[in-house]
Design an enzyme around this catalytic site. Structure first.
Site, PDB file in Angstrom:
ATOM      1  N   LYS A  21      18.917  54.752  41.691  1.00 44.01           N
ATOM      2  CA  LYS A  21      20.182  54.307  42.292  1.00 44.01           C
ATOM      3  C   LYS A  21      21.120  55.504  42.444  1.00 44.01           C
ATOM      4  CE  LYS A  21      19.553  49.741  42.325  1.00 44.01           C
ATOM      5  NZ  LYS A  21      18.144  49.669  42.666  1.00 44.01           N
ATOM      6  N   HIS A  43      54.087  29.228  40.679  1.00 42.09           N
ATOM      7  CA  HIS A  43      52.674  29.613  40.570  1.00 42.09           C
ATOM      8  C   HIS A  43      51.903  28.824  39.518  1.00 42.09           C
ATOM      9  CE1 HIS A  43      53.788  32.691  43.340  1.00 42.09           C
ATOM     10  NE2 HIS A  43      54.451  33.394  42.443  1.00 42.09           N
ATOM     11  N   ARG A  45      48.679  35.416  42.497  1.00 41.30           N
ATOM     12  CA  ARG A  45      47.994  35.902  43.700  1.00 41.30           C
ATOM     13  C   ARG A  45      46.979  34.914  44.268  1.00 41.30           C
ATOM     14  NH1 ARG A  45      46.334  42.035  42.791  1.00 41.30           N
ATOM     15  NH2 ARG A  45      45.962  41.908  45.024  1.00 41.30           N
ATOM     16  N   PRO A  98      42.206  39.484  34.541  1.00 43.34           N
ATOM     17  CA  PRO A  98      41.311  39.173  33.496  1.00 43.34           C
ATOM     18  C   PRO A  98      39.932  39.710  33.748  1.00 43.34           C
ATOM     19  CG  PRO A  98      42.609  37.292  34.072  1.00 43.34           C
ATOM     20  CD  PRO A  98      43.027  38.397  34.908  1.00 43.34           C
ATOM     21  N   GLU A  99      39.521  40.531  32.854  1.00 44.04           N
ATOM     22  CA  GLU A  99      38.111  40.896  32.807  1.00 44.04           C
ATOM     23  C   GLU A  99      37.525  40.012  31.710  1.00 44.04           C
ATOM     24  OE1 GLU A  99      37.365  45.146  32.850  1.00 44.04           O
ATOM     25  OE2 GLU A  99      39.359  45.485  33.682  1.00 44.04           O
TER      26      GLU A  99
END
Length: 270
Positions: free
Chosen positions: A151, A90, A109, A2-3
Site C-alpha cells: 500500500k 440543535h 452540524r 467523537p472518535e
DNA sequence: ATGGTGACCTGACCGC
DNA sequence: TGCGGTCAGGTCACCA
C-alpha cells in the site's frame, strides 16, 4: 466529533440509565441528519432496551424487534436528562424512557445519524465493511503488517480507513503516530513488522487512556452527564502545530493529508 | 481496485 | 460591527 473513545464514553454513561428501560416515546424534532431519520425508528416505542453496545463509532440500542444505530458525526453528543427538560438549539432527538429520564441527542452540524435495523438477523449496511475493533485482540501487529503490504497510501490515511481498523479518527491518528515516532506520510507498505508492533500498541494505549479520561472535548463533545472529556490536556501534537515537540523541542509542523490537518514532529517521526 | 475531491451543515475565529 | 474566508472530532458519492 467523537472518535471511538468519545462514543465509548457515551455508551458507558448511557447504559446504566437505558438498559432494562422501556422506550415510551421517540421525539424527532429535526429528521434531516446525515440521512433522514427513518419512520421505522418508532418501532422502538414500547420496547425494552436490552443492551447498549458499540460497533466502530456507532452506538447500538438493542431491543427485541430491532436496533437503533446512533452516530455522533463530527459534533454530536448524547445526554441523559430528566423528562420535560426544555430543548435547546440543535437538540434533535429525544428518546423517552419509562424511568422518567430521556436520552437527548444534540448535533449542531447534523453529520450524525439515527438509523433503524429490524431484527431479521441481518446487520445494517453501514456496519457492513468495517475492520476490526482496535481495542480487541483482532487488531494485531501481524494483521496491520499484512494488511499494509504494497500500500502506497500515507500511513495516516491508511490507519484512518474504517475498512482497516475502526475508530481511529484524526486526533488519535496524529497522537498515536507521534507516540510511535512514525512520519504520517510514510507509505503504509513501508511499515516494518517492528513498527507495526509499536504502532498497534500505541493506538490501543492512546484510545484506552482517552476513554479513561472521558474522551477529548474540543468544542461540542459532552459525556452523558454533561461533563466535558479531559483527554484534551493530554494531547501531545494534535492542535499544537508551531509549538515545541514535547519530546525534543523541535517545532511541530503541520501538513494536509487527505484533506485533514496533520501535526507531527519532523525530528522524532521518520 | 484505488486515490483524489467535493459534499453534507453550523459555528467559531481571523483579518480587513 | 459586519463581511468573507477558513477551519473543525466523519464518511459517503463520485470522478479519473
Amino acid at each position: 466529533m467523537p472518535e471511538l473513545p468519545e462514543v465509548e464514553v457515551s455508551r458507558m454513561g448511557i447504559k446504566p440509565h437505558a438498559k432494562g428501560q422501556t422506550v415510551t416515546k421517540i421525539e424527532v424534532r429535526q429528521p434531516k441528519l446525515r440521512w433522514l431519520v427513518p419512520e421505522e425508528l418508532h418501532d422502538m416505542e414500547g420496547q425494552v432496551i436490552r443492551g447498549v453496545k458499540r460497533r466502530a463509532k456507532y452506538l447500538i440500542l438493542e431491543t427485541d424487534v430491532g436496533y437503533a444505530l446512533v452516530h455522533l458525526g463530527m459534533s454530536g453528543s448524547l445526554r441523559v436528562i430528566p423528562e420535560g427538560s426544555p430543548p435547546a438549539k440543535h437538540d434533535h432527538v429525544d428518546l423517552h424512557l419509562s424511568s422518567g429520564e430521556m436520552i437527548r441527542y444534540n448535533d449542531p452540524r447534523r453529520f450524525g445519524a439515527w438509523l433503524w435495523q429490524p431484527n431479521d438477523g441481518l446487520d445494517h449496511p453501514v456496519l457492513g465493511k468495517l475492520g476490526p475493533e482496535p481495542l480487541t485482540d483482532d487488531f494485531t501487529a501481524e494483521y496491520l503488517f499484512e494488511r499494509s503490504r504494497n500500500k502506497r497510501t500515507p500511513i495516516k490515511q491508511f490507519i484512518m480507513d474504517n475498512a482497516v481498523v475502526v475508530g481511529v479518527g484524526n486526533i488519535y491518528a496524529n497522537e498515536s503516530l507521534f507516540m510511535s515516532r512514525i512520519h504520517p506520510k510514510r507509505q503504509a507498505g513501508q511499515l516494518s513488522l517492528e513498527d507495526a508492533h509499536r504502532f498497534v500498541a500505541d493506538i490501543k494505549s492512546v484510545l484506552a487512556t482517552a476513554i479513561e479520561q472521558g474522551g477529548t472535548t474540543l468544542k461540542d463533545f459532552k459525556q452523558a452527564d454533561g461533563k466535558p472529556g479531559y483527554f484534551a490536556q493530554e494531547l501531545q501534537v494534535y492542535g499544537n502545530q508551531g509549538k515545541p515537540c514535547p519530546a525534543c523541542g523541535t517545532e511541530l509542523e503541520s501538513v494536509k493529508i487527505g484533506q485533514r490537518n496533520t501535526v507531527f514532529c519532523p525530528d522524532c517521526q521518520i
